[in-house]
Design a protein around this motif. Structure first.
Motif, mmCIF file in Angstrom:
data_model
loop_
_atom_site.group_PDB
_atom_site.id
_atom_site.type_symbol
_atom_site.label_atom_id
_atom_site.label_comp_id
_atom_site.label_asym_id
_atom_site.label_seq_id
_atom_site.Cartn_x
_atom_site.Cartn_y
_atom_site.Cartn_z
ATOM 1 N N TYR A 136 0.811 -1.217 0.000
ATOM 2 C CA TYR A 136 0.000 0.000 0.000
ATOM 3 C C TYR A 136 0.845 1.268 0.000
ATOM 4 O O TYR A 136 0.496 2.266 -0.622
ATOM 5 C CB TYR A 136 -0.918 0.034 1.225
ATOM 6 N N CYS A 146 -4.147 2.344 5.893
ATOM 7 C CA CYS A 146 -3.374 2.701 4.697
ATOM 8 C C CYS A 146 -4.240 3.400 3.662
ATOM 9 O O CYS A 146 -3.780 4.258 2.922
ATOM 10 C CB CYS A 146 -2.737 1.456 4.084
ATOM 11 N N THR A 162 -5.207 -2.357 6.408
ATOM 12 C CA THR A 162 -5.811 -1.947 5.145
ATOM 13 C C THR A 162 -6.569 -0.631 5.304
ATOM 14 O O THR A 162 -6.423 0.299 4.509
ATOM 15 C CB THR A 162 -6.782 -3.031 4.632
#
Lengths: 91, 200
Positions: B115, B198, B195
């Motif tokens: 990411y 990011c 997740t």
């Protein structure tokens, strides 16, 4: 993840049925030995990684700072939770 | 103290052997680590299974157990948020994403590299490896200073596997199931939190 749980459950089952056996008393020493072995291998994988070795000073300092802050954050939070909700339990 | 020095010595020996190419190149340390881990988990299971007092303790404190992983997650995010202001080139959400690895360095560093690039990925790797080492080495001191839950909180996602033996030794076998449930819950949160942070 499933093999991790399988190993633990197998150990629990064996330990439960072998709880009166003398061999069970030596598990503590085996655990200490396995910890040393795992830390040695952790060292090997760090030493084998060129990226970590080359930039360890700057990148490492940032990583260690974030690590200490997050770890101490959760330690302090757990301290509060322990004093508030768990303290009356026997040691 | 002697025990901690032996443990540090094992780690440093591994680093030096590999860094100076004294460790056989083709020799995969990863698979050996995995087998050592499995043996370790089995031994921990045996010590848990042969202990009778465990069941009673577990029945007594079940609902409160969930507060343990919750406090670990909240405390980690707060700590990594605050420290980001002291570090150049790392934003608060990036710092929180690194913290949200909770010691699960393999997964979180891969996620973050994907990411946010290799630099933050390497920071995540160092940070989360350090958290695991810190949790392993400091467990007795954390226990003495901040109570029985502190070694578990410090271990983060690793309390289900690598730091579980140390916790069982320091906190007592009664707390192994708390540590396992804690590790399981925190482990599961890693991909979601990393997740989310990011993408933010």
């Amino acid at each position: 993840m499933f093999s991790v749980l399988a190993c633990l459950i197998a150990g629990v089952v064996v330990g439960h049925f072998a709880r009166d056996s003398r061999a069970v008393r030596h598990t503590g020493r085996l655990i200490s030995f396995a910890i040393m072995l795992l830390l040695f291998f952790l060292g090997v994988s760090v030493g084998q990684n060129e990226t970590i070795l080359a930039n360890l000073s700057t990148i490492g300092a940032k990583g260690v700072l974030i690590s200490l802050a997050s770890t101490m954050g959760s330690v302090l939070a757990s301290w509060w939770v322990y004093r508030r909700f768990f303290r009356e339990l026997p040691a | 103290m002697k025990g901690a020095l032996v443990v540090i010595g094992c780690f440093v020996a591994g680093v030096l052997l590999a860094a100076f190419d004294l460790w056989p190149q083709g020799f995969e340390a990863d698979s050996l680590t995995l087998w050592a881990l499995f043996a370790l988990l089995f031994c921990v299971g045996v010590s848990v299974g042969s202990d009778d007092t465990l069941r009673r303790t577990l029945a007594r404190m079940r609902p409160r157990i969930l507060l343990v992983p919750l406090s670990t997650i909240v405390g980690t995010l707060l700590g990594s948020f605050l420290v980001s202001f002291a570090i150049s080139d790392v934003s608060p959400t990036e710092s929180m994403a690194v913290g949200a690895g909770f010691g699960y360095y393999s997964l979180s560093s891969i996620f973050i590299t994907q990411y946010k690039g290799a630099e933050l990925g390497t920071i995540a790797l160092v940070s989360n490896v350090f958290r695991e080492i810190f949790a392993l080495l400091m467990a007795p001191l954390l226990f003495a200073w901040f109570g029985r839950l502190a070694p578990i909180a410090a271990g983060g996602a690793t309390t289900m596997d690598t730091t579980l033996p140390v916790i069982s030794r320091v906190c007592g076998r009664d707390w192994v199931f708390v540590a396992m449930l804690h590790g399981f819950a925190v482990d599961l949160s890693v991909p979601f939190l990393v997740t989310f942070l990011c993408a933010w």
